[in-house]
Design an enzyme around this catalytic site. Structure first.
Site, PDB file in Angstrom:
ATOM      1  N   GLU A   2      78.068  -7.797   0.077  1.00  0.00           N
ATOM      2  CA  GLU A   2      76.941  -8.314   0.842  1.00  0.00           C
ATOM      3  C   GLU A   2      75.740  -8.167  -0.077  1.00  0.00           C
ATOM      4  O   GLU A   2      75.143  -7.100  -0.178  1.00  0.00           O
ATOM      5  CB  GLU A   2      76.712  -7.526   2.134  1.00  0.00           C
ATOM      6  CG  GLU A   2      75.615  -8.142   2.994  1.00  0.00           C
ATOM      7  CD  GLU A   2      74.633  -7.144   3.600  1.00  0.00           C
ATOM      8  OE1 GLU A   2      73.863  -7.540   4.486  1.00  0.00           O
ATOM      9  OE2 GLU A   2      74.624  -5.973   3.179  1.00  0.00           O
TER      10      GLU A   2
ATOM     11  N   ASP B 153      78.321  -3.001   2.068  1.00  0.00           N
ATOM     12  CA  ASP B 153      77.014  -3.203   2.684  1.00  0.00           C
ATOM     13  C   ASP B 153      75.917  -2.969   1.648  1.00  0.00           C
ATOM     14  O   ASP B 153      75.955  -2.008   0.876  1.00  0.00           O
ATOM     15  CB  ASP B 153      76.852  -2.221   3.851  1.00  0.00           C
ATOM     16  CG  ASP B 153      75.575  -2.428   4.615  1.00  0.00           C
ATOM     17  OD1 ASP B 153      75.393  -3.517   5.183  1.00  0.00           O
ATOM     18  OD2 ASP B 153      74.754  -1.491   4.665  1.00  0.00           O
TER      19      ASP B 153
END
Length: 567
Positions: free
Chosen positions: A277, A218
């Site tokens: 990401e 993330d």
């Protein structure tokens, strides 16, 4: 009570593995938003046991791996992306034994398991931040605390804005400010403090030892900030993410972190992977995250954000393939996820939006590299646009007076069977209300219907395995010179207009509004126009998102459709 961890090996590989067992180069990976997938205990929230019980759906669909959104101990201020304990399962989702059982069951079905890791920030309830608020200077050094500006320190240290709206700084009782690029409950870590990288290396080992096959990282672009935390000079900064350089995202220093993680991943057997990401201003900057000594994949948000326009789609495809080919990595294609409006709705909604979404799925699955499928897109689910304000949980919704924060609409629990909500999502209701007209979109309703979106996905994934022209091309992998350089290979700017053979596709002449490319033994046509188009048949049709007429010499492509051809 201590739960003993045991590695759970993959029983059988379901993917077309590339050279050296590089399964991830052409894998189709299914994203499970855990709280909205399947509820096993009747509390209205999906959980790990529910995911485990529904794994046969994924095996039958034909995907290679499953990515699970965070299930760690968390106050749930941002759907679990505010982690209080990276080694514990939140009771909302089960316990550590449930996580281990899920990994074992997935491996038994030939499915690999990728889990989220959230390294940019912790929860405000993480023990480190609790100690920081209590005034412990060592704990504060692990975060980005700074004095304020102004005569009394009453102004934030700089002009940075939160991605969720409002300032990116919150003041604490003793007058200092801490940085949070997302919600105030998500304080950013300082990755220059040696205890931070050491802690996350330990966290990765914990889950690798349990048997997971990789991590979706993330905010992989956010862990390092520009020296001095300089002002940006203007507002609306969230609109610049992925388009303009920003001092808090895509700093060069993040790559040293990813290299260290790659070394850790490579020390484990079974080709464990890291998925970034990452938002970067250009495809070339994004490709740096997947150089040979960094992470294995990076989400291609330029493809996700591309409008329904064949010229724009071709440009994004060419640009993406050229950038990743230059560093020897596969391109990773994605149409939807838990943070964006579902693409059925983005493409216009209704029958037209669904037709385009079906076509886009076949286009994506025909391209070289790996693809991600967000739960429910195989059912053709639209965005839920009419959720009442009082049920919304996206933190951005509150921080922007309802002007942003529409992520709840793509997170509504998916329908499995039945005529009314909760459509067998669980024994009772669901944490977000499901539409009353979703009965025909359920897994049970679509199974066996040759015209359904679910059966289209199943057929596409089966053919993707069977057709030798699909998968990750060897030609896209670098030689020793490219591996050493890590930059775009010399000569990329001189690629032939017909589509750079080293990226695995060749563009062929086609009418305006139509894309036509070939791969070995295979061709793909996309008609992006709102009317049918006639053209010479490039081969024998083997799958189409809408009925295609072909007599061996000519073909009529339906409006907003994609067709696969065997050559």
């Amino acid at each position: 009570m201590t739960h003993e961890l045991t590695a759970v090996p993959l029983a059988s590989a379901s993917s077309n593995t590339g050279a050296g067992g590089a399964w991830w180069r052409d894998a189709v990976i299914y994203q499970v938003y855990v709280r909205s997938f399947a509820d096993s205990d009747g509390d209205g929230v999906g959980d790990l046991r529910g995911v485990r019980e529904r794994l046969p759906h994924l095996a039958r669909l034909g995907v290679d791996a499953v990515w699970l959104t965070p299930f760690y101990l968390s106050p749930q201020a941002d759907g679990g992306y505010d982690v209080a304990d990276y080694r514990a399962v939140d009771p909302l989702f089960g316990d550590l034994a449930d996580a281990e059982d899920l990994v074992r069951a997935a491996h038994g079905l030939g499915l690999r398991v990728i889990v989220d890791v959230v390294p940019n920030h912790t929860s405000e309830r993480h023990p480190w931040f609790r100690d920081a608020l209590a005034g412990d200077p060592q704990a504060r050094a692990r975060y980005l605390f700074r004095p304020g500006r102004g005569a009394e320190g009453e102004l934030p240290p700089n002009d940075w804005e939160s991605v969720f709206g409002g300032p990116a700084w919150t003041r604490v009782a003793d007058g200092q400010w801490y940085l949070h690029l997302f919600a105030p409950q998500q304080p950013d870590l300082d990755w220059e403090h040696p205890q931070v990288p050491a802690e996350f290396a330990s966290v990765l080992r914990f889950w690798l030892d349990l048997g997971v096959d990789g991590f979706r990282v993330d905010v992989a672009h956010g862990m390092v900030k520009a020296p001095g935390l300089p002002d940006i000079g203007h507002g609306a900064q969230a609109t610049l993410i992925g388009t303009e350089p920003l001092p808090f995202f895509d700093q060069d220093g993040v790559h040293a972190i990813h290299r260290s993680w790659r070394r850790l991943l490579d020390s484990y057997p079974g080709a464990r992977i890291g998925v970034a990401e990452a938002w970067a201003p250009t495809s070339e900057r994004l490709a740096r995250y997947v150089r040979p000594d960094e992470l294995h994949q990076a989400f291609n948000f330029r493809f996700l954000n591309c409008p329904w326009d064949t010229g724009a789609l071709r440009a994004v495809i060419d640009e993406s393939l050229a950038a990743t080919s230059a560093v020897g990595a596969p391109t990773t294609w994605v149409l939807s996820n838990h943070d964006v409006v579902r693409h059925v709705t983005r493409y216009g909604g209704g029958e037209r939006g669904l037709a385009r979404a079906r076509a886009a799925a076949l286009l994506m699955l025909a391209l070289p590299g790996s693809a991600y499928v967000y739960q429910g897109e195989e059912l053709g689910l639209p965005e839920v646009l009419d959720l009442p304000d009082d049920v919304r949980q996206d933190p951005a919704f509150r921080r922007t007076a309802g002007q942003e924060g529409l992520r709840d609409g793509c997170r509504v629990p998916i329908p499995w069977s039945g005529r009314r909500p909760p459509y067998d999502f669980g024994p009772a209701g669901s944490w977000l209300p499901q539409p009353d007209d979703w009965a025909g979109l359920s897994v049970a309703a679509q199974t066996g219907d040759p015209h359904s979106t679910l059966e289209l996905y199943r057929a596409a994934l089966e053919l993707r395995r069977a057709l030798p022209g699909l998968g990750a091309p060897e030609a896209g992998r670098p030689g020793p010179a490219r591996e050493a350089a890590g930059d775009r290979a010399e000569g990329d700017a001189d690629r032939a207009e017909d589509g750079a053979a080293d990226t695995g596709i060749r563009w062929l002449p086609a009418p305006e509004g139509v894309l036509l490319f070939s791969r070995p033994g295979f061709a793909c046509t996309l008609n992006g126009r709102p009317v049918p188009v006639e053209l010479p048949a490039p081969g024998r049709p083997v799958l189409s998102s809408a009925p295609v007429a072909a007599d061996g010499r000519t073909a009529v492509l339906p409006a907003d459709s994609c067709t696969w051809w065997a050559i």
